[in-house]
Design an enzyme around this catalytic site. Sequence first.
Site, PDB file in Angstrom:
ATOM      1  N   HIS A 152       0.814  -1.216   0.000  1.00 62.34           N
ATOM      2  CA  HIS A 152       0.000   0.000   0.000  1.00 62.34           C
ATOM      3  C   HIS A 152       0.852   1.272   0.000  1.00 62.34           C
ATOM      4  O   HIS A 152       0.340   2.360  -0.252  1.00 62.34           O
ATOM      5  CB  HIS A 152      -0.982   0.008   1.179  1.00 62.34           C
ATOM      6  CG  HIS A 152      -0.367   0.195   2.535  1.00 62.34           C
ATOM      7  ND1 HIS A 152      -0.140  -0.841   3.411  1.00 62.34           N
ATOM      8  CD2 HIS A 152       0.050   1.306   3.182  1.00 62.34           C
ATOM      9  CE1 HIS A 152       0.379  -0.379   4.522  1.00 62.34           C
ATOM     10  NE2 HIS A 152       0.509   0.931   4.412  1.00 62.34           N
ATOM     11  N   ASP A 182       0.148  -7.722   1.204  1.00 60.64           N
ATOM     12  CA  ASP A 182       0.585  -6.344   1.405  1.00 60.64           C
ATOM     13  C   ASP A 182       2.108  -6.223   1.373  1.00 60.64           C
ATOM     14  O   ASP A 182       2.714  -5.495   2.156  1.00 60.64           O
ATOM     15  CB  ASP A 182       0.037  -5.772   2.709  1.00 60.64           C
ATOM     16  CG  ASP A 182       0.106  -4.236   2.740  1.00 60.64           C
ATOM     17  OD1 ASP A 182       0.202  -3.621   1.658  1.00 60.64           O
ATOM     18  OD2 ASP A 182       0.067  -3.669   3.851  1.00 60.64           O
ATOM     19  N   SER A 259       4.894   2.275   7.743  1.00 59.38           N
ATOM     20  CA  SER A 259       4.604   1.119   6.902  1.00 59.38           C
ATOM     21  C   SER A 259       5.785   0.776   6.000  1.00 59.38           C
ATOM     22  O   SER A 259       6.303   1.628   5.284  1.00 59.38           O
ATOM     23  CB  SER A 259       3.370   1.401   6.039  1.00 59.38           C
ATOM     24  OG  SER A 259       2.203   1.413   6.814  1.00 59.38           O
TER      25      SER A 259
END
Length: 418
Positions: A152, A182, A259
Site C-alpha cells: 500500500h 501487502d 509502513s
Amino acid sequence: MDSLPKQFSQQLALVAVALAVGGGAGWAGHYYVTQVSLAETENAAAATPPAVKTSLTTVAQAAPNPLAAGPMGESSQNFIALAVERVGPAVVRIDAERTVPEISPDAFNNPFFRRFFDEEAVPPSNLPDRLEQGTGSGFILSANGQILTNAHVVEGAKTVQVTLRDGRDFEGQVVGVDSVTDVAVVKIEAADLPAVQIGSTQNLAPGQWAIAIGNPLGLDNTVTAGIISALGRSSNQVGIPDKRVQFIQTDAAINPGNSGGPLLNDRGEVIGMNTAIRANAQGLGFAIPIETAKRIADQLFTNGEVLHPFLGIQMVELSAEMVDRINEEEQLNLRIADDDEPGVLIVGVLPNSPAQAAGLKIGDVIRAIEGDPIDSPPDVQARVEITNIGDTLNLDIHRDGRDQSIAVKPAAMPSDLR
C-alpha cells in the site's frame, strides 16, 4: 468472490471468512509538503559493526553476537541504540505519487448538483488528473539495491523516490506488488549499500523486545521500542480479512509512514515488516513476519508477481455458539452435531473452483488437512498458502454424520480476487 447462498442468513455471512478473496491494500495517503530531516542524534562511544549484507536466496543466516547493554549511566550505547546503529543505515524513506482523476464534470450535469453552483462554478470538461503523494518506509535486503516495503506504500506507482539515511536519493523501480499479503519490492541502481540482517520468528515469544524504525508522520529515522504483544494474529482478527497474513502484534508505536519499515529483535535482526493498517489502533502495532515477507519478495523479484494457492471456499469457525446459531436457522437446513471436535464449517463453494471440482459442499466440516487438526479458518488459509499450486491436499471432512477424505488440488487464485 461470490456471495453466500441466499438461504444463509446475513448475520452468519458477516463472520464468513473468504479464503479466495484477495483485494486491494489501499493507498497510503499520508500527505506531507515537506519532510523534516532530523540530525543524527547519537555518537557511538565504540566502533559499530558494519551492516551485514544478505542474499535474497537464503533466509537462514549466522546470527550476530547479542547486543549487550552497557552499565547504567556509562553511555547511551544500550542494546536498542546498538541495534539502530547496525540497521538504521539500511532503512529508507519511500516517496511515491500516483495519478488520480479529478471529479468528472459529468457529475455536475445532474440537476441536483447544478442548483448549488453558478454556471461559472461548474468545472471545465478538461480538468487535468491530480497527483497524490504518500510517504512510507522500506529496508534494503541486498547490497545491490533490492528493497522491501508494503504494497500500500507504492500502490499505483511505477517509480518512487528512495532516500537513504545518509541523504542520497535514488529513483526506484517498483518490481512487483502483492496485495494479498501487502508486500512489495523496489529496485534501485546502486552498489555496496548497507543491508539488514534477516532474523527468524521461530523462537519469538510475547514479552520479548521489539524495535521499530521508519518515517512515521513524515519524521525521518524515527525509532520506537516496546515488546512483542502477541503472535499469530489472523487478518480477520486485525480487521482485514482479505489478507493472508498471520501478524506479529507489538506495542512499539507504529504510525502512518512506518509502513514498510523493519521490526527488529534485541539482536538487531529483522523479524518483521511494520504495517500501519489500523488507523484507530492506539498502543497496538502490527508487522508481517519476515518469513512471509521474504518468501513473497523472492517471488516478486523472480517473477514480478505471486500466484497464491486457492481452494474457493467460504468458512466459519465451528464454535459451540456457532453450532447453536446454525441449528436454529430453519432456512439453512443444516444440522451440525456439537461433538466438541475441531473443525471449520464450509458455508460457500465458488463455482468452477478446485473445491467444487473435488466435490466439497456447503455443510461439510473440515476436521484436518494432511492429518493436521484444523481449528479455525486461518488454519486452513495458512495450510493452503504453503502448498504448491497443483499439489494434492487431503482433507478429512465430516458430512452427514460420516467421516471421509477428499483430495483437492489448489489452483492459482484468480486475478479478480487478489
